[in-house]
Design a protein around this motif. Structure first.
Motif, PDB file in Angstrom:
ATOM      1  N   LEU A 167      -6.540  -2.438   7.808  1.00 46.67           N
ATOM      2  CA  LEU A 167      -6.006  -1.583   7.463  1.00 46.67           C
ATOM      3  C   LEU A 167      -6.421  -0.791   6.158  1.00 46.67           C
ATOM      4  O   LEU A 167      -7.692  -1.643   5.445  1.00 46.67           O
ATOM      5  CB  LEU A 167      -4.750  -2.567   6.311  1.00 46.67           C
ATOM      6  N   TRP A 168      -6.181   0.495   6.075  1.00 46.30           N
ATOM      7  CA  TRP A 168      -6.623   1.404   5.186  1.00 46.30           C
ATOM      8  C   TRP A 168      -5.467   1.989   4.360  1.00 46.30           C
ATOM      9  O   TRP A 168      -4.552   1.639   5.056  1.00 46.30           O
ATOM     10  CB  TRP A 168      -7.273   2.463   6.156  1.00 46.30           C
ATOM     11  N   SER A 169      -5.934   2.161   3.310  1.00 45.39           N
ATOM     12  CA  SER A 169      -5.447   2.135   2.118  1.00 45.39           C
ATOM     13  C   SER A 169      -4.676   3.849   2.024  1.00 45.39           C
ATOM     14  O   SER A 169      -5.376   4.308   2.635  1.00 45.39           O
ATOM     15  CB  SER A 169      -5.382   2.292   0.303  1.00 45.39           C
ATOM     16  N   MET A 176       0.871  -1.465   0.266  1.00 49.99           N
ATOM     17  CA  MET A 176      -0.121   0.422  -0.270  1.00 49.99           C
ATOM     18  C   MET A 176       0.201   1.414  -0.095  1.00 49.99           C
ATOM     19  O   MET A 176      -0.002   2.704  -0.373  1.00 49.99           O
ATOM     20  CB  MET A 176      -0.861   0.349   1.109  1.00 49.99           C
ATOM     21  N   ARG A 233     -15.095  -4.196   3.036  1.00 49.60           N
ATOM     22  CA  ARG A 233     -13.996  -5.443   3.873  1.00 49.60           C
ATOM     23  C   ARG A 233     -14.913  -6.349   3.535  1.00 49.60           C
ATOM     24  O   ARG A 233     -14.589  -7.222   3.340  1.00 49.60           O
ATOM     25  CB  ARG A 233     -14.454  -4.937   5.027  1.00 49.60           C
ATOM     26  N   GLU A 271      -6.902  19.975   1.631  1.00 47.05           N
ATOM     27  CA  GLU A 271      -6.266  18.515   1.104  1.00 47.05           C
ATOM     28  C   GLU A 271      -4.720  18.528   1.612  1.00 47.05           C
ATOM     29  O   GLU A 271      -4.012  17.144   2.003  1.00 47.05           O
ATOM     30  CB  GLU A 271      -6.209  18.783  -0.436  1.00 47.05           C
ATOM     31  N   TYR A 319     -13.602  12.702  -3.496  1.00 45.26           N
ATOM     32  CA  TYR A 319     -12.747  11.964  -2.456  1.00 45.26           C
ATOM     33  C   TYR A 319     -14.252  10.674  -2.133  1.00 45.26           C
ATOM     34  O   TYR A 319     -13.710  10.343  -1.431  1.00 45.26           O
ATOM     35  CB  TYR A 319     -12.665  13.386  -1.246  1.00 45.26           C
ATOM     36  N   VAL A 354     -10.413  14.487   3.434  1.00 45.41           N
ATOM     37  CA  VAL A 354     -11.068  16.309   2.771  1.00 45.41           C
ATOM     38  C   VAL A 354     -12.688  15.646   2.848  1.00 45.41           C
ATOM     39  O   VAL A 354     -12.731  16.729   2.707  1.00 45.41           O
ATOM     40  CB  VAL A 354     -10.363  15.373   1.498  1.00 45.41           C
ATOM     41  N   SER A 355     -12.941  14.648   3.041  1.00 50.77           N
ATOM     42  CA  SER A 355     -14.924  15.062   2.530  1.00 50.77           C
ATOM     43  C   SER A 355     -15.464  15.318   3.745  1.00 50.77           C
ATOM     44  O   SER A 355     -16.660  15.364   3.864  1.00 50.77           O
ATOM     45  CB  SER A 355     -14.866  13.283   1.883  1.00 50.77           C
ATOM     46  N   LEU A 403     -13.112   7.725  -2.942  1.00 50.54           N
ATOM     47  CA  LEU A 403     -12.057   7.252  -2.765  1.00 50.54           C
ATOM     48  C   LEU A 403     -11.993   6.817  -1.430  1.00 50.54           C
ATOM     49  O   LEU A 403     -12.164   5.428  -0.544  1.00 50.54           O
ATOM     50  CB  LEU A 403     -11.075   8.514  -2.420  1.00 50.54           C
ATOM     51  N   ALA A 404     -13.013   7.684  -0.733  1.00 55.11           N
ATOM     52  CA  ALA A 404     -13.421   7.646   1.045  1.00 55.11           C
ATOM     53  C   ALA A 404     -14.389   5.843   1.486  1.00 55.11           C
ATOM     54  O   ALA A 404     -14.044   5.099   1.584  1.00 55.11           O
ATOM     55  CB  ALA A 404     -14.330   8.364   1.440  1.00 55.11           C
ATOM     56  N   ARG A 451      -6.758   9.788   3.435  1.00 56.55           N
ATOM     57  CA  ARG A 451      -6.053  11.162   2.966  1.00 56.55           C
ATOM     58  C   ARG A 451      -7.917  11.533   1.997  1.00 56.55           C
ATOM     59  O   ARG A 451      -8.605  12.267   2.758  1.00 56.55           O
ATOM     60  CB  ARG A 451      -5.709  10.957   1.941  1.00 56.55           C
ATOM     61  N   ALA A 452      -8.399  10.734   1.917  1.00 57.50           N
ATOM     62  CA  ALA A 452      -9.953  10.975   0.625  1.00 57.50           C
ATOM     63  C   ALA A 452     -11.106  11.351   1.656  1.00 57.50           C
ATOM     64  O   ALA A 452     -12.061  11.767   1.840  1.00 57.50           O
ATOM     65  CB  ALA A 452      -9.912  10.339  -0.177  1.00 57.50           C
ATOM     66  N   LEU A 453     -11.202  10.408   3.126  1.00 61.59           N
ATOM     67  CA  LEU A 453     -11.883  10.205   4.617  1.00 61.59           C
ATOM     68  C   LEU A 453     -12.117  11.994   4.763  1.00 61.59           C
ATOM     69  O   LEU A 453     -12.839  12.782   5.331  1.00 61.59           O
ATOM     70  CB  LEU A 453     -11.768   9.394   5.278  1.00 61.59           C
ATOM     71  N   ALA A 510      -4.499   6.331  -0.166  1.00 60.15           N
ATOM     72  CA  ALA A 510      -5.324   7.368  -0.658  1.00 60.15           C
ATOM     73  C   ALA A 510      -6.354   7.363  -0.369  1.00 60.15           C
ATOM     74  O   ALA A 510      -7.693   8.575   0.146  1.00 60.15           O
ATOM     75  CB  ALA A 510      -5.812   6.815  -2.186  1.00 60.15           C
ATOM     76  N   ALA A 511      -7.491   5.678   0.884  1.00 59.07           N
ATOM     77  CA  ALA A 511      -8.703   5.967   1.040  1.00 59.07           C
ATOM     78  C   ALA A 511      -8.590   6.797   2.620  1.00 59.07           C
ATOM     79  O   ALA A 511      -9.619   7.782   2.350  1.00 59.07           O
ATOM     80  CB  ALA A 511      -9.115   4.757   1.559  1.00 59.07           C
TER      81      ALA A 511
END
Lengths: 215, 180
Positions: free
Chosen positions: A176-178, A26, B153, A193, B143, A187-188, B146-147, A183-185, A180-181
């Motif tokens: 585990l969280w990637s 990742m 899961r 950013e 975003y 930002v949302s 992506l989130a 970070r996107a969470l 990008a995901a």
């Protein structure tokens, strides 16, 4: 840019190997292994080092009394690289934020309102950061409550210029969280950013470099 | 006697002349009033017509603005292609239908049905052998998508994690970013 996840809690050596493999794929280059036993924490950190990931040990201290918490911090700080406090009361949250040995304050979603201006000032004085664990978002039918808590903490920490550190709290590779995901969470949620990126790379690295020296 | 007669005749003549003059003036006044009323009617009609013209012009202007606004909206709807791969449990990779369903359900869970509708989320490419694919969405819902990929899961009832690799503006570059 080195991406960090300062909260990995594998339950066995096999889990640790699996998490290390996936974390490397990742893009993680720095992790902290959480375990109440320092020897086990060091043992579980080995697979990460073998996978080419910088690994540290950490412990999470949970308490509602600052006196007891202080004793545990004194005992834990020489044995672990990072000491994290999960406060159960406002008193512990305030005192722990100022303590130079404490690296992170893990505010649970239910205690989101404690992340105020005073808490941010105390965190800046002590050089600690606010840990946002994404694990509670994966469980439960209705994620609204935990989402709201995480959103309030991250927004307030960003507004008061405190360090935010996003961690997965993964016990196995399926948690585990990637990057990008994660970070996107953020930002949302409304976090800028650049701050969201710092929460994954810059802030954790500065916490590790400053708190390890103190420890 | 003659003088008196002449005077009375003169008075009569003057009175007749004054009366005639008054009659003529009144007649002219009535005519003038009629003309004024006519003119007022014309002016009213003109104002009404102008109002209609003005309203029509306003509508035309509004529709031009609406067209501009819509064209701007159309121009702003930029697409994003998110390349991803899946880490799954077992030997059989998930099917494209299962992957799309899992992603859409996660977006619904995180951002609601409005996000799904606004995002126009669609699986545009999927390679089951590599368990990698490309999903399309709009730039403003990138975003959230992506989130949402982060909270997945399970795909098709089996444990799986979707890992985004790269976000791109073209499908070609997104496909290039996929792991071989």
């Amino acid at each position: 840019m080195r991406i960090c996840d300062l909260h990995i809690a594998p339950r066995s050596l096999r889990d640790a190997y699996e998490v290390a493999d996936l974390a490397h794929r990742m893009g993680y280059r720095c992790v902290a292994v959480d375990n109440p036993d320092p020897q086990e924490a060091k043992e579980y950190a080995k697979p990460f080092i073998e996978a080419g990931i910088e690994a540290y040990t950490r412990v999470t201290i949970e308490s509602d009394n600052w006196g007891k918490a202080l004793k545990m911090i004194r005992r834990a700080s020489p044995r672990y690289d990072l000491v994290v406090v999960k406060p159960k009361s406002a008193e512990v949250a305030r005192h722990a934020a100022r303590d130079p040995r404490v690296a992170l304050i893990q505010l649970p979603p239910g205690m989101a309102r404690y992340m105020d201006k005073s808490q941010a000032r105390l965190l800046r004085e002590g050089g600690a950061g606010v840990e946002i664990v994404l694990l509670p978002l994966l469980y439960g039918d209705d994620p609204r409550r935990s989402l709201r808590g995480v959103m309030i903490i991250s927004r307030r920490a960003a507004a008061y210029e405190s360090m935010i550190i996003v961690t997965s709290g993964a016990r196995s590779r399926w948690e585990l969280w990637s990057p990008a995901a994660a970070r996107a969470l953020l930002v949302s949620f409304g976090v800028p950013e650049n701050i969201a990126l710092l929460a994954l790379s810059g802030y954790p690295l500065s916490i590790v470099s400053s708190k390890r020296l103190q420890g | 006697m003659d003088a008196q007669y002449l005077l009375s005749l003169l008075v009569l003549l003057i009175a007749t002349a004054v009366g005639l003059y008054a009659y003529l003036v009144t007649k002219r006044m009535k005519l003038f009033e009629k003309r004024i009323a006519l003119l007022e009617g014309v002016v009213e009609r003109l104002v009404k017509h102008d109002k209609v013209v003005a309203r029509a012009a306003l509508h035309a202007l509004r529709s031009i603005r609406a067209e501009d606004f819509l064209s701007k909206l159309r121009a702003k709807r930029r697409r994003r292609y998110i390349a991803f791969y899946i880490v799954y449990e077992g030997n059989e990779p998930p099917s494209p239908q299962e992957v799309e369903k899992a992603i859409i359900r996660a977006i619904e869970r995180l951002g609601g049905q409005l996000s799904v509708a606004l995002g126009g989320v669609q699986l545009v490419y999927y390679d089951p052998e590599r368990a990698a694919g490309v999903i399309r969405c709009t730039h403003d819902t990138k975003y959230v998508v992506l989130a949402a990929m982060g909270i997945i899961r399970k795909v098709g009832g089996k444990r799986a994690i979707i890992i985004p690799v790269r976000t791109s503006g073209t499908i070609k570059r997104a496909k290039k970013a996929l792991p071989s």
